[in-house]
Design a protein around this motif. Sequence first.
Motif, short mmCIF file in Angstrom:
data_model
loop_
_atom_site.label_atom_id
_atom_site.label_comp_id
_atom_site.label_asym_id
_atom_site.label_seq_id
_atom_site.Cartn_x
_atom_site.Cartn_y
_atom_site.Cartn_z
N LEU A 322 0.82 -1.21 0.00
CA LEU A 322 0.00 0.00 0.00
C LEU A 322 0.85 1.26 0.00
N GLY A 323 1.96 1.21 0.72
CA GLY A 323 2.81 2.38 0.84
C GLY A 323 3.31 2.88 -0.50
N LYS A 324 3.68 1.97 -1.39
CA LYS A 324 4.20 2.39 -2.69
C LYS A 324 3.12 3.03 -3.55
N VAL A 325 1.89 2.58 -3.39
CA VAL A 325 0.78 3.19 -4.12
C VAL A 325 0.57 4.63 -3.65
N VAL A 326 0.56 4.82 -2.32
CA VAL A 326 0.38 6.17 -1.78
C VAL A 326 1.54 7.07 -2.20
N HIS A 327 2.76 6.54 -2.13
CA HIS A 327 3.93 7.34 -2.53
C HIS A 327 3.85 7.74 -4.00
N ALA A 328 3.41 6.82 -4.85
CA ALA A 328 3.31 7.13 -6.27
C ALA A 328 2.35 8.29 -6.52
N ASN A 329 1.24 8.29 -5.83
CA ASN A 329 0.28 9.38 -5.99
C ASN A 329 0.82 10.70 -5.46
N LEU A 330 1.49 10.65 -4.32
CA LEU A 330 2.06 11.87 -3.76
C LEU A 330 3.13 12.43 -4.69
N ALA A 331 3.93 11.54 -5.28
CA ALA A 331 4.99 11.99 -6.19
C ALA A 331 4.42 12.68 -7.41
N VAL A 332 3.32 12.19 -7.95
CA VAL A 332 2.67 12.81 -9.11
C VAL A 332 2.10 14.17 -8.74
N LEU A 333 1.51 14.27 -7.58
CA LEU A 333 0.90 15.53 -7.13
C LEU A 333 1.95 16.60 -6.84
N GLY A 334 3.10 16.19 -6.32
CA GLY A 334 4.15 17.14 -5.98
C GLY A 334 3.93 17.78 -4.62
N GLY A 335 4.86 18.67 -4.23
CA GLY A 335 4.83 19.25 -2.91
C GLY A 335 4.12 20.58 -2.82
N MET A 424 -3.02 20.41 3.85
CA MET A 424 -4.25 19.64 4.08
C MET A 424 -4.88 19.22 2.75
N LEU A 425 -4.98 20.14 1.81
CA LEU A 425 -5.61 19.83 0.52
C LEU A 425 -4.76 18.85 -0.28
N LEU A 426 -3.43 18.97 -0.18
CA LEU A 426 -2.55 18.00 -0.84
C LEU A 426 -2.78 16.60 -0.27
N ALA A 427 -2.89 16.50 1.04
CA ALA A 427 -3.12 15.20 1.67
C ALA A 427 -4.46 14.61 1.23
N ALA A 428 -5.49 15.46 1.15
CA ALA A 428 -6.81 14.98 0.72
C ALA A 428 -6.74 14.37 -0.67
N LYS A 429 -6.01 15.02 -1.57
CA LYS A 429 -5.89 14.52 -2.94
C LYS A 429 -5.12 13.21 -2.99
N ALA A 430 -4.04 13.13 -2.23
CA ALA A 430 -3.25 11.89 -2.22
C ALA A 430 -4.05 10.72 -1.65
N LEU A 431 -4.83 10.98 -0.60
CA LEU A 431 -5.68 9.93 -0.04
C LEU A 431 -6.75 9.50 -1.02
N ALA A 432 -7.40 10.47 -1.65
CA ALA A 432 -8.47 10.15 -2.60
C ALA A 432 -7.94 9.36 -3.78
N ALA A 433 -6.80 9.79 -4.31
CA ALA A 433 -6.21 9.09 -5.46
C ALA A 433 -5.83 7.67 -5.08
N SER A 434 -5.26 7.49 -3.91
CA SER A 434 -4.85 6.15 -3.47
C SER A 434 -6.06 5.26 -3.23
N ALA A 435 -7.11 5.82 -2.67
CA ALA A 435 -8.34 5.03 -2.46
C ALA A 435 -8.91 4.57 -3.80
N SER A 436 -8.89 5.45 -4.81
CA SER A 436 -9.41 5.05 -6.12
C SER A 436 -8.58 3.94 -6.73
N ASP A 437 -7.25 3.98 -6.51
CA ASP A 437 -6.39 2.90 -7.00
C ASP A 437 -6.77 1.56 -6.37
#
Length: 477
Positions: A322-335, A424-437
């Motif tokens: 699961l961690g790699k999926v979350v990391h992949a989404n965070l990496a695409v979104l950026g900081g 906060m909004l970045l985290a929301a997007k990373a969580l949502a993207a990972s959940a969809s995966d």
Amino acid sequence: MLKTFVSTIVSLVLFSGLASQEKKTLYTHIDSHAGTYRDVAHKIWGYAEVGYQEVRSSELLMKLLEEGEFKVERGVAGIPTAFVASWGDGGPVIGLLAEYDALPGVAQEAVPYHAPIEGQKAGHACGHHLFGTASVAAALAVADWCKRNKVQATIKLFGTPAEEGGAGKVYMVRAGLFDDVDAVLHWHPGSMNNASASSSLANKSAKFRFYGVASHAAVAPQNGRSALDGVEAMNFMVNQMREHISSDARIHYVITSGGEAPNVVPAFAEVFYYVRHPYREEVQEIFSWVETIADAAAKGTGTRMEYEIIHGIYNLMPNETLGKVVHANLAVLGGISYDDDEINFAQQIVNTLPERSQRSLASAGEIAPFEVIEKGRGGSTDVGDVSWVVPTAGLSTATWVPGTSPHTWQAVAAGGMSIGHKGMLLAAKALAASASDLILNPDIVAQAKLELGKRTGANFEYESLLGDRSPPLDYRK
């Protein structure tokens, strides 16, 4: 074999055009409601309600979820401010964790210099106002996406109070609330962007109470038995014990009651202990030794001792799948990127930090490399208990100025303005993207469950470190 599977899954997730397009829908949903989420987070920041007393904070989040067609069950696991909000039916069951408790004694204005709020007894020095709001935002976005695309899934948002020392999630795990969940996602505010599969320290705490005999300390000291002597004897022996335990262990205490006046032998005294270690088995052994010391201190001072377990939590169980999926989404979104006003605010905060902690503001825009950290370090979290019964992964985002430590006025300040809101909004997007995966790729969830089983062992049966005690609803009063 596991690494090859995980890499393949992550590649499919990243390079799937359908997945990419669907994620844009998730991001648009979050952005279109960003004003609402900022407002909700700031209200909770202002409420600053401590563990098990988060009445207004939890109600605000529940109202938002009900408006998004979630069914909310209030007061779960015997905790008035705990809840489970559910949407959908069938399909994979994806859980999201939401925290919202504040810390006592850290009330601060949203300004880049130390400015305590007069009359306010607590503050969001760990950013849980952002945590709860972002998780709700992600849950609402995923539910909307499922509805629009006729995707079958069940989304569960767990409102989890009293993370700070109250172990709210442990009672929820013990009550079986996670038994039907396939995977859990969470996040935490921080000063960097990171989605590594990390462990944490297991932790067990208790209040040791000593009862003596009051007497005039000058006229008749021979008639008294000092409860404070019991506390001090215990503390002395525990400090001697430190030489003979693992260097990975951490023991902290505060004397919460030591008497009222020097000329009165204290009839009551109390000391509050935390015992931490990367592994829960070691915590149990060290805590047992502390119990023995407390008994000895009472006998040696002619006092009586009893103790109350306040909380006990497992170390986080990393899940690489699961961690790699979350990391992949965070990496695409950026900081995070700062505007001019935020740069000015952040630089003033940096100037208040110890030199060893100061970091470049540009690091808020970076994503840390993915790691699997098997041995816990730093703090503790009751997410640990969840992670032993359900595959769990999390992330942190830069809601605070780089270099800021949690539980500080600097964290409260940044969390009360736009820097915290951006994270906060970045985290929301990373969580949502990972959940969809996870919803679109059931093989990920299946592999995550296999990984969890290998890590816990075939014979593992969850047993709370708290025993059968009820939630300590008054531990902050």
